[in-house]
Enzyme design. Sequence first.
Site, PDB file in Angstrom:
ATOM      1  N   HIS A 252      35.928  37.872  41.741  1.00  0.00           N
ATOM      2  CA  HIS A 252      35.215  38.938  41.034  1.00  0.00           C
ATOM      3  C   HIS A 252      34.711  38.441  39.681  1.00  0.00           C
ATOM      4  O   HIS A 252      33.568  38.708  39.290  1.00  0.00           O
ATOM      5  CB  HIS A 252      36.132  40.148  40.773  1.00  0.00           C
ATOM      6  CG  HIS A 252      36.590  40.859  41.989  1.00  0.00           C
ATOM      7  ND1 HIS A 252      37.920  41.083  42.247  1.00  0.00           N
ATOM      8  CD2 HIS A 252      35.921  41.424  43.019  1.00  0.00           C
ATOM      9  CE1 HIS A 252      38.046  41.757  43.376  1.00  0.00           C
ATOM     10  NE2 HIS A 252      36.847  41.964  43.877  1.00  0.00           N
TER      11      HIS A 252
ATOM     12  N   SER B 105      41.012  40.679  47.307  1.00  0.00           N
ATOM     13  CA  SER B 105      42.109  41.425  46.686  1.00  0.00           C
ATOM     14  C   SER B 105      43.209  41.713  47.690  1.00  0.00           C
ATOM     15  O   SER B 105      44.396  41.632  47.369  1.00  0.00           O
ATOM     16  CB  SER B 105      41.586  42.746  46.100  1.00  0.00           C
ATOM     17  OG  SER B 105      40.718  42.495  45.023  1.00  0.00           O
TER      18      SER B 105
END
Length: 175
Positions: free
Chosen positions: A25, A141
């Site tokens: 990210h 994630s």
Amino acid sequence: MSSAAAAPKRVGLYAGTFDPVTVGHLDVIERASRLVDRLIIGVARNPGKSPLMPLEERIECVCEALPAIKARTGGDMTVVSFHSLLVEAVRANGATLIFRGLRVLSDFDYEVQMSGVNRRLDSGIETVFLMASERTQFISSRMVKEIASYNGDISEFVTPYTQARLLARLAERTG
């Protein structure tokens, strides 16, 4: 008045649940910030994904990582939360670009569909796809949480601050 001064600011929004925010990210944030005058990082409430970390903590983890990125890029970045359609968050923050990171082919299929829907909802908003860098394309994630839940080393995948917050949440969950 110069033409550069009259040019509108390019504002983009990069959104996600960021549960937790990963180095993947952060790579997209850094690269996107170089393409716009202002980048907004939108942290989605998204209770449908049952996030492990509360919204405020996810925002803190993103904010904690930004000074290093800003130092490298000089970018103007802001973190906001939202609980709406993505195009509504884009409009509410004065953006015209949506940044999306792509890791694998399955990401592409999903993101192309979302891009089409978002374009139908607001034809003035463009989606920009950034391919994950080779060093981050395998990170998600979900995988980071799974590795951490089995006491695996996640230090390569998240910042030290995020690692500490994530491990504390997992410890709370397991009692």
